[in-house]
Design an enzyme around this catalytic site. Structure first.
Site, PDB file in Angstrom:
ATOM      1  N   LYS A   1       0.865  -1.192   0.000  1.00 58.68           N
ATOM      2  CA  LYS A   1       0.000   0.000   0.000  1.00 58.68           C
ATOM      3  C   LYS A   1       0.894   1.232   0.000  1.00 58.68           C
ATOM      4  O   LYS A   1       1.799   1.358   0.841  1.00 58.68           O
ATOM      5  CB  LYS A   1      -0.823  -0.052   1.278  1.00 58.68           C
ATOM      6  CG  LYS A   1      -2.198   0.522   1.206  1.00 58.68           C
ATOM      7  CD  LYS A   1      -2.939   0.135   2.475  1.00 58.68           C
ATOM      8  CE  LYS A   1      -4.190   0.941   2.643  1.00 58.68           C
ATOM      9  NZ  LYS A   1      -4.770   0.739   3.966  1.00 58.68           N
TER      10      LYS A   1
HETATM   11  C1  E4P Z   1      -8.173   1.822   4.289  1.00 59.13           C
HETATM   12  O1  E4P Z   1      -7.349   1.199   3.683  1.00 59.13           O
HETATM   13  C2  E4P Z   1      -7.934   2.486   5.555  1.00 59.13           C
HETATM   14  O2  E4P Z   1      -7.148   1.627   6.369  1.00 59.13           O
HETATM   15  C3  E4P Z   1      -9.183   2.762   6.338  1.00 59.13           C
HETATM   16  O3  E4P Z   1     -10.342   2.341   5.665  1.00 59.13           O
HETATM   17  C4  E4P Z   1      -9.230   4.111   6.946  1.00 59.13           C
HETATM   18  O4  E4P Z   1     -10.422   4.227   7.687  1.00 59.13           O
HETATM   19  P1  E4P Z   1     -10.651   5.394   8.757  1.00 59.13           P
HETATM   20  O5  E4P Z   1     -10.882   6.665   8.018  1.00 59.13           O
HETATM   21  O6  E4P Z   1     -11.867   4.950   9.505  1.00 59.13           O
HETATM   22  O7  E4P Z   1      -9.411   5.438   9.615  1.00 59.13           O
END
Ligand code: E4P
Length: 218
Positions: free
Chosen positions: A85
């Site tokens: 990522k």
């Molecule tokens: C996605 O890859 C992220 O890890 C995640 O969905 C972020 O979510 P949040 O905005 O609730 O922290």
């Protein structure tokens, strides 16, 4: 639509995987920080890969392209199911292209606009992660960008999968389904909210109470 669990908590991962509820995992540095404790993150990623059959997103923390590529290579070596990522920055997109050219799948994260999603697709991302809840938090209709990205990717034949992220409640999941997102990543709480309905609980209670009056065994 594939369902990923958005957590690095191994107990939650084991619970959802043993019930066959999930197709993969996404993590981010904040999620790792909240559940790693003393453990080495690489060890946690390996354990996640051995628990869930499917893509496991592991995020880089370098901010320059060379650093991201070096970290991405190390992460990709952990297990064939690791998806690296990277953030949606200029360096992130450079790293995305380089890792993709080496055969590594990349999830481009922290996407907040449709034009960002276009650039991620052109950089060869396997997944694009638009953050719906965080857009809602600042007064936008976060799901609109998921719909726009769907429209643009379909119109121009871009194969990057849309991974709806930062989902906060079951309504978000339903909207992602209706738009045709390829995947959605959910915190454990939202995953279990999907299966709950008050009429299911009261209906079951009633069935069991009625059955008891028979005083028989099945
Ligand atoms: C996605 O890859 C992220 O890890 C995640 O969905 C972020 O979510 P949040 O905005 O609730 O922290």
């Amino acid at each position: 639509m594939k369902i990923f669990l958005d957590t690095a908590d191994l107990d939650e991962i084991r619970r959802a995987a043993s019930a066959n509820l999930i197709d993969g995992i996404t993590t981010n540095p904040s999620l790792l920080a909240s559940s790693a404790g003393e453990r080495d993150p690489q060890e946690i990623f390996l354990e996640i890969c051995e628990t869930v059959e499917g893509p496991i997103s592991a995020e880089v923390v370098a901010v320059d392209a060379d650093g991201m590529v070096a970290e991405g290579r190390r992460l990709a070596k952990i297990h064939p199911n690791i998806v690296v990522k990277v953030p949606l920055t200029e360096d992130g997109l450079r790293a995305c292209r380089e890792l993709r050219d080496e055969g590594t799948r990349v999830n481009v994260t922290l996407c907040f606009s449709t034009t960002q999603a276009l650039l991620a697709a052109k950089a060869g991302a396997t997944y694009i992660s638009p953050f719906v809840g965080r857009l809602d938090d600042v007064g936008h209709e976060g799901m609109e960008i998921v719909a726009e990205i769907r429209q643009v990717y379909d119109r121009y034949g871009l194969e990057t999968e849309i991974l709806a992220a930062s989902l906060r409640h079951p309504r978000h999941v339903l909207e992602a389904l209706l738009i045709g997102a390829d995947c959605a990543t959910l915190p454990p709480k939202v995953l279990y909210q999907l299966m709950k309905h008050p009429h299911t609980d009261s209906g079951l209670e009633r069935f069991l109470a009625d059955w008891k009056t028979l005083n028989r065994e099945l």
